[in-house]
Design an enzyme around this catalytic site. Structure first.
Site, PDB file in Angstrom:
ATOM      1  N   GLU A 141      59.520  28.736  34.818  1.00  0.00           N
ATOM      2  CA  GLU A 141      59.521  28.979  36.298  1.00  0.00           C
ATOM      3  C   GLU A 141      59.650  30.721  36.420  1.00  0.00           C
ATOM      4  O   GLU A 141      60.354  31.489  35.768  1.00  0.00           O
ATOM      5  CB  GLU A 141      60.873  28.644  36.977  1.00  0.00           C
ATOM      6  CG  GLU A 141      61.186  29.112  38.152  1.00  0.00           C
ATOM      7  CD  GLU A 141      59.903  28.743  39.434  1.00  0.00           C
ATOM      8  OE1 GLU A 141      59.497  29.960  40.097  1.00  0.00           O
ATOM      9  OE2 GLU A 141      59.681  27.616  39.328  1.00  0.00           O
ATOM     10  N   ASP A 177      52.528  22.374  38.454  1.00  0.00           N
ATOM     11  CA  ASP A 177      53.111  22.333  39.876  1.00  0.00           C
ATOM     12  C   ASP A 177      53.194  23.749  40.300  1.00  0.00           C
ATOM     13  O   ASP A 177      54.473  24.138  40.424  1.00  0.00           O
ATOM     14  CB  ASP A 177      54.332  21.425  40.063  1.00  0.00           C
ATOM     15  CG  ASP A 177      54.841  21.340  41.308  1.00  0.00           C
ATOM     16  OD1 ASP A 177      53.846  21.267  42.415  1.00  0.00           O
ATOM     17  OD2 ASP A 177      55.960  20.874  41.805  1.00  0.00           O
TER      18      ASP A 177
END
Length: 221
Positions: A98, A143
């Site tokens: 992330e 994603d």
């Protein structure tokens, strides 16, 4: 409890902060569920979690459960990680990449993802990470969004080839996309048609959300 009940009638905000990556991040109660929303879309939990669960069901829970290494590119609040653990009962290693450290702080505070023992969070750019890692993965979940925008590199050939190279035998890639117009729909069609059919099977899953489309890639060995 009152806010949770009220959320069945209208979303209830409990925290908002600015984000350099996604403009804003909101923790909301929505239909009895605690979710993370960006300025224009649901970011974690809520309908996105249900949508990605359908992708895992398309692979097969038993197949996923037997995997040893899962890579999640774009963790946000780690809703897909929760699905892997709670619904699939996956017990292998999960590496989550992330770029936004702030959203991980929120996920730790509101969703306790720091208490998931098999989850390793790496704060890094997904593009850079995949070219640095030497680990092979059984499942790669892509994603990657900045609010409603996908970074352009997700469709680039060298990124596609690199994540395919990181797959173990019979491994899978689950690619979440959000084609909002004809140009982006064409990008998905071109992406799907570009794969070598001798080495991979690739298909888009029927859309259950208006804009999201999941692409499932499976390596053939």
């Amino acid at each position: 409890m009152f806010k949770k009940i009220l959320s069945y009638f209208t979303p209830v905000s409990i925290h908002t902060e600015k984000s350099t990556v996604s403009k804003s991040l909101d923790i909301n109660w929505n239909n009895g569920e605690l979710v993370i929303d960006s300025e224009n879309t649901n970011y974690s939990y809520g309908h996105l979690q249900h949508f990605l669960k359908l992708g895992l069901e398309a692979i097969g829970f038993e197949k996923v459960k037997a995997m040893k290494q899962v890579l999640v590119l774009g963790v946000a609040g780690a809703s897909v990680v929760r699905t892997l653990i709670d619904d699939v009962q996956y017990e292998g290693k999960i590496t989550g990449v992330e770029i936004d450290a702030n959203i991980i702080k929120l996920a730790n505070k509101y969703f306790n993802i720091n208490k998931i023992p098999q989850l390793e969070i790496v704060i890094d750019d997904a593009f850079e990470f995949v070219f640095k890692t030497k680990v092979k993965y059984d499942l790669i979940i892509v994603d990657l969004f900045q609010d409603i925008q996908m970074p352009s590199f997700v469709y680039e050939i060298h990124f596609r080839d690199r994540i395919c190279l990181l797959l173990e035998k019979n491994g899978c890639i689950l690619f979440n996309t959000m084609p909002l117009d004809k140009k982006q729909n064409l990008l998905n069609e071109t992406y799907i048609s570009s794969f070598n059919k001798e080495n991979f099977t690739i298909k888009s899953l029927p859309r259950v959300e208006k804009h999201n489309e999941l692409i499932l890639i499976e390596r053939i060995d």
